[in-house]
Design an enzyme around this catalytic site. Sequence first.
Site, PDB file in Angstrom:
ATOM      1  N   ARG A 140      32.502  40.852  61.977  1.00 30.15           N
ATOM      2  CA  ARG A 140      31.517  40.384  61.058  1.00 30.15           C
ATOM      3  C   ARG A 140      31.506  41.356  59.756  1.00 30.15           C
ATOM      4  O   ARG A 140      31.478  42.754  60.031  1.00 30.15           O
ATOM      5  CB  ARG A 140      30.061  40.389  61.411  1.00 30.15           C
ATOM      6  CG  ARG A 140      29.889  39.234  62.527  1.00 30.15           C
ATOM      7  CD  ARG A 140      28.600  38.990  62.528  1.00 30.15           C
ATOM      8  NE  ARG A 140      28.213  38.296  64.015  1.00 30.15           N
ATOM      9  CZ  ARG A 140      28.276  36.746  64.080  1.00 30.15           C
ATOM     10  NH1 ARG A 140      28.970  36.425  63.147  1.00 30.15           N
ATOM     11  NH2 ARG A 140      28.276  36.555  65.348  1.00 30.15           N
ATOM     12  N   HIS A 196      21.068  47.766  68.441  1.00 25.77           N
ATOM     13  CA  HIS A 196      22.453  47.055  68.463  1.00 25.77           C
ATOM     14  C   HIS A 196      23.555  47.675  69.540  1.00 25.77           C
ATOM     15  O   HIS A 196      24.471  46.976  69.913  1.00 25.77           O
ATOM     16  CB  HIS A 196      22.869  46.838  67.357  1.00 25.77           C
ATOM     17  CG  HIS A 196      23.898  45.687  67.269  1.00 25.77           C
ATOM     18  ND1 HIS A 196      25.447  46.143  67.122  1.00 25.77           N
ATOM     19  CD2 HIS A 196      24.226  44.289  67.426  1.00 25.77           C
ATOM     20  CE1 HIS A 196      26.330  44.935  67.033  1.00 25.77           C
ATOM     21  NE2 HIS A 196      25.455  43.870  67.223  1.00 25.77           N
ATOM     22  N   TYR A 256      21.070  47.926  61.531  1.00 28.62           N
ATOM     23  CA  TYR A 256      21.395  47.537  62.944  1.00 28.62           C
ATOM     24  C   TYR A 256      21.552  49.337  63.374  1.00 28.62           C
ATOM     25  O   TYR A 256      22.367  49.879  62.727  1.00 28.62           O
ATOM     26  CB  TYR A 256      22.738  46.934  63.152  1.00 28.62           C
ATOM     27  CG  TYR A 256      22.597  45.568  62.935  1.00 28.62           C
ATOM     28  CD1 TYR A 256      21.506  44.926  62.140  1.00 28.62           C
ATOM     29  CD2 TYR A 256      23.663  44.500  63.506  1.00 28.62           C
ATOM     30  CE1 TYR A 256      21.399  43.519  62.011  1.00 28.62           C
ATOM     31  CE2 TYR A 256      23.043  43.165  63.266  1.00 28.62           C
ATOM     32  CZ  TYR A 256      22.427  42.576  62.558  1.00 28.62           C
ATOM     33  OH  TYR A 256      22.265  41.267  62.487  1.00 28.62           O
ATOM     34  N   ASN A 276      16.344  33.533  63.700  1.00 25.82           N
ATOM     35  CA  ASN A 276      16.730  33.401  65.251  1.00 25.82           C
ATOM     36  C   ASN A 276      16.573  32.100  65.844  1.00 25.82           C
ATOM     37  O   ASN A 276      17.542  31.719  66.621  1.00 25.82           O
ATOM     38  CB  ASN A 276      15.846  34.429  66.014  1.00 25.82           C
ATOM     39  CG  ASN A 276      16.005  35.998  65.666  1.00 25.82           C
ATOM     40  OD1 ASN A 276      17.057  36.249  64.875  1.00 25.82           O
ATOM     41  ND2 ASN A 276      15.142  36.666  66.097  1.00 25.82           N
ATOM     42  N   HIS A 313      36.152  41.036  69.912  1.00 26.65           N
ATOM     43  CA  HIS A 313      34.940  41.688  69.483  1.00 26.65           C
ATOM     44  C   HIS A 313      34.848  42.833  69.685  1.00 26.65           C
ATOM     45  O   HIS A 313      33.960  43.717  69.329  1.00 26.65           O
ATOM     46  CB  HIS A 313      33.793  41.030  70.545  1.00 26.65           C
ATOM     47  CG  HIS A 313      32.447  41.193  70.332  1.00 26.65           C
ATOM     48  ND1 HIS A 313      31.800  42.331  70.875  1.00 26.65           N
ATOM     49  CD2 HIS A 313      31.723  40.689  69.242  1.00 26.65           C
ATOM     50  CE1 HIS A 313      30.505  42.070  70.284  1.00 26.65           C
ATOM     51  NE2 HIS A 313      30.575  41.245  69.343  1.00 26.65           N
ATOM     52  N   ARG A 366      17.245  44.922  74.315  1.00 30.29           N
ATOM     53  CA  ARG A 366      16.521  44.392  73.114  1.00 30.29           C
ATOM     54  C   ARG A 366      16.289  42.743  73.269  1.00 30.29           C
ATOM     55  O   ARG A 366      15.190  42.456  73.038  1.00 30.29           O
ATOM     56  CB  ARG A 366      17.416  44.534  72.002  1.00 30.29           C
ATOM     57  CG  ARG A 366      16.621  43.791  70.614  1.00 30.29           C
ATOM     58  CD  ARG A 366      17.614  43.833  69.386  1.00 30.29           C
ATOM     59  NE  ARG A 366      18.303  42.519  69.459  1.00 30.29           N
ATOM     60  CZ  ARG A 366      19.673  42.288  69.376  1.00 30.29           C
ATOM     61  NH1 ARG A 366      20.340  43.432  69.315  1.00 30.29           N
ATOM     62  NH2 ARG A 366      20.159  41.451  69.251  1.00 30.29           N
ATOM     63  N   ARG A 406      31.006  33.343  64.952  1.00 25.74           N
ATOM     64  CA  ARG A 406      30.239  32.178  64.580  1.00 25.74           C
ATOM     65  C   ARG A 406      29.252  32.483  63.306  1.00 25.74           C
ATOM     66  O   ARG A 406      28.607  33.581  63.334  1.00 25.74           O
ATOM     67  CB  ARG A 406      29.395  31.873  65.916  1.00 25.74           C
ATOM     68  CG  ARG A 406      28.407  30.728  65.625  1.00 25.74           C
ATOM     69  CD  ARG A 406      27.557  30.375  66.875  1.00 25.74           C
ATOM     70  NE  ARG A 406      28.121  30.239  68.228  1.00 25.74           N
ATOM     71  CZ  ARG A 406      28.090  30.991  69.161  1.00 25.74           C
ATOM     72  NH1 ARG A 406      27.231  31.974  69.208  1.00 25.74           N
ATOM     73  NH2 ARG A 406      28.653  30.674  70.105  1.00 25.74           N
TER      74      ARG A 406
END
Length: 681
Positions: free
Chosen positions: A370, A587, A463, A43, A430, A559, A400
């Site tokens: 992703r 998530h 997740y 992170n 997204h 979160r 990213r």
Amino acid sequence: MEPRYINRELSWLDFNARVLQEASNKEVPILERLRFIGIFSNNLDEFFQVRYATVKRIADTKPTSKNSKDHIAAKNLLDQITSKVINLQSKSSLILESIEKSLKNENIVFINENEVLESQKEFLKDYFIRKISPSLVTVILSNNKLHDFKDNKAFLITNIKLIDDNNIYALVEIPRDISRFVVLPKKGDKQYIMLIDDIIRYHLDIIFSFFNYSDIEANMLKITRDAEFDIDDIDLSKSYIKKIQEYVNKRKISNPVRLVYDKNISGSTLSYLIKKIKISSYDSLIPGGKYHHRSDYMNFPDLGRSDLLYPKEKALDINSLKIESNLLDQISEKDFLMYTPYHSFSYLVSILRQSAIDPSVKSIKITLYRLSKKSNVISSLINAAKNGKKVLVQIELQARFDEENNIKVSQQLKAAGVDLIFGVKGLKVHSKICLIERFKGYKKRFYGFVSTGNFNESTAKIYSDFTLFTSNQKILKEVHKVFDFLKANYKIHDYKHLIVSPHQTSKKLFELIDNEISNAKKGLKANIIFKLNSFTSYKFVDKLYEASNSGVKIKLLVRGICCLIPGKIGLSENIEVKSVVDKYLEHSRVYVFENGGKTKVYISSADLMTRNIEKRVEVACPIYQDNLKQQILKTLYISDNDNVKTRLINHTSQNEFVNNSNKTIRSQLDTYTYFKNNILN
């Protein structure tokens, strides 16, 4: 004047402190604690590559009369970040030492280059020569030559003291294609572990055997570079892939933003490095321990010790949805809800697999962000294309750190005859949506799914995300409109059911909040629940302050980053902010509005961040079927009442655990039990 907002960068560091709390928690199994150290470090790497890099850019700009305040604020913020990070890094080192002591009690022993036993020497030499040495990149540094210190890599900087009193500096890159942790042969009951860093240190005499030296010092360092590129005026054409690849390559040699170094490094070696890497006064110099790149602890081997890990729970079936039968036929009767990792992700893959060979399916459209490195989603789409289905994939090449994988996948899809869309100019796509077109006779009918998370088998195991499987034609006709917009960006549609960014999210959510404000003023029950990853939009923070002052009760389950300050008299006394950090990563995004007793529930791909609202294509989907709505509300109730893994955030005492005498609820375990009982009933 007291601040109205928490700075987003400092709030993010507070989130990572919650991750570190899990690493320090002795109730967490030891090997899981070690992996939380890895998550904390990973992170932090991404934080410096993106968020810190952005602030640094502002600090690096030449001050003018227009930007002087921003320039000063950015410099002060960099100082605050560096101070906070040094404190967190120091804590993480102490926690890691504590974990290693606990592992020693379990006969798992880390040894370094000075602790090698006689019986281990032959094994280590053989391992070094056969496995490590062929992968080593060793660069002799020259005062006159520019060297490539690649992005986010760990190095050993060696100071070679020659017999003639001269010094030579060399970089030894820690290989990334070999496990960082080498499991040595057992000796009795003891399992020995050695990092390849120390195996390299142990064999420096082999690496530098051709130098006539008196001594060698080797210290670790890690360089983090700016990974945030603004890709403006992109030509959405055949050259788009090439342009993204160019930016990915530039990232590897972009400006350094952090140097983490062994605090025991000599002053002369550190000075040489700073000069060589061209570290500026605004870069973050972080003194650390002997070992860096602790993100590798995320992949620490199990060692066959299941007793030192969380128990593995089998992913559940979705109640009354039979995976072995025709899934689209079942979805045509009613909607179903998948909540991974509690439910098996196999349902989503099976829908695509079945659609690939179903003669009545004519087309599949899907957005991808992703992906798993070995993706069954991709193989299913290729399968469909080979069977003559029209397959349209919107793949986001600007996801990213996943750009290279997505470029590779797009090439595979193109080769299979899949139609590709590479985004919308100025926006990231997204949203998590899929639309399947199916004919029964001459009648066309849509099927599909809308999710809060990526269509990724790997992350679906850790997740937590909601996915709605539906044949609701009102919803799916609007999903069709979203794909229409992706293909023809000039077509801006109206939506009655979906909430779609960037055109409508602010307006529609504000209307829903205003409705709660109106009901509160009428004396009616007025409640809002937002479950989010991050909450940084100041205009939404202000709107919730307004709602709070009007008497609306607001619960935020966040979160990560949260810029809102709860519980302040006259500002936010009706707002509570909680955060759960546990074995799974929270998530899902959910919006709930009391709506005068007729509760409205949405699942969404969008956090309440400016980028999600204004600079991305996002989709929030209403849940109309009452039993599914109740399932989501029940999971939110469980999370809100967690008194084991919940922290209060942005209160007087940051990250304080909720501790009460109520029945013990650990939300992730209780959520699993809830869905397990749901199947039985």
